[in-house]
Design an enzyme around this catalytic site. Sequence first.
Site, PDB file in Angstrom:
ATOM      1  N   GLU A  27      68.814  57.138  66.803  1.00  0.00           N
ATOM      2  CA  GLU A  27      70.041  56.434  67.198  1.00  0.00           C
ATOM      3  C   GLU A  27      71.233  57.395  67.208  1.00  0.00           C
ATOM      4  O   GLU A  27      71.146  58.517  66.700  1.00  0.00           O
ATOM      5  CB  GLU A  27      70.309  55.276  66.240  1.00  0.00           C
ATOM      6  CG  GLU A  27      70.539  55.706  64.805  1.00  0.00           C
ATOM      7  CD  GLU A  27      71.415  54.729  64.027  1.00  0.00           C
ATOM      8  OE1 GLU A  27      72.529  54.452  64.495  1.00  0.00           O
ATOM      9  OE2 GLU A  27      70.979  54.267  62.963  1.00  0.00           O
ATOM     10  N   LYS A 161      71.127  49.127  53.960  1.00  0.00           N
ATOM     11  CA  LYS A 161      72.201  49.728  53.170  1.00  0.00           C
ATOM     12  C   LYS A 161      72.543  48.842  51.977  1.00  0.00           C
ATOM     13  O   LYS A 161      72.664  47.630  52.105  1.00  0.00           O
ATOM     14  CB  LYS A 161      73.416  49.982  54.050  1.00  0.00           C
ATOM     15  CG  LYS A 161      73.307  51.324  54.758  1.00  0.00           C
ATOM     16  CD  LYS A 161      74.208  51.437  55.928  1.00  0.00           C
ATOM     17  CE  LYS A 161      73.544  50.774  57.093  1.00  0.00           C
ATOM     18  NZ  LYS A 161      73.990  51.015  58.382  1.00  0.00           N
TER      19      LYS A 161
END
Length: 306
Positions: A27, A161
Amino acid sequence: MNLQDLIVISPEVQSAISNNKPVVALESTIITHGMPWPENLETAKRVENTIYDEGVTPATIAVVGHKIRVGLSAEELLSLAQTKDVRKLSRADIAHALVCGDTGSTTVAATMLCAHLAGIQVFATGGLGGVHRDVIETMDVSADLGEFERTPVLVVCAGVKAILDIAKTLEKLETLGIPVVAYNQDTFPAFWSSDSGLKAPLRMNTPEAIARLVQTRKTLGQNEGVIVANPVAPEDEILKQEMEPVIAQALSEAKQKSITGKAITPFLLQRIFELTNGKSLATNIALVESNARLASKIAVQLAKRS
Ligand code: PSU
Ligand code: MN
């Protein structure tokens, strides 16, 4: 209008795909919004080299000049890493950025979509987006999760995360029927820390077993994406008890400043970088590299089987 009018695959990546050679997608939001200059560019290059070392072709994805670019040149990577006003593109934004001619980096969701369009099955990143801790007030759930419902790409990450509500994220993934496989441990990792304290839904111990899982799902006609959660190495991790107060402070500052939507994740990553004196970034770089290595090994096993 044809798909070929909208997507430009580099000759190197195209040749690997056409010859059934392993390819790993990467990405670009991590470059434009996830890490500061110049570590963003250094990491992007280092991760590509890790993939080459495994005998695999890397394909970094972004939107530039009315095209989805799959496989960026050194100049394109440099310009993306240095440009300040790059858009962060998720699934909802891709066609808009293509029409407007805006430069944009792709999130996990958008990268999965583009990788699939290009015929790439494996993608490595840092951490997925997920359900935010204040979801009850904000309804903030990353589009990354919904993408797995639609797009058959395997994503190697270090979990979600730890700024998120990890338990709620796992519940949401369970509801969507997305396989979440921890690599070589029983618990789900927490990005900067190797252990979230929560049991992972599934576990596998080898790239070969993971490739067989992908093959089996294909045969069964299961078209969802697969999450492989690869814990950060113990020598690179920051323990949960050390991270939690830092995350709490960054979250409370974000609230005070009324930061919401697409801006929240980049703000939190930047503040956590400052509050840990750069330690969080060193961990982030180490885990992305480790994920790229594992993704490469899985891509090699998959290529053997097709
Ligand atoms: N992993 C990282 N750094 C990042 C991201 C992931 O190590 O910057 C990005 C990914 O692109 C992911 C996005 O898709 O954060 C999630 O953003 P949001 O929470 O706004 O959906
Ligand atoms: Mn969001």
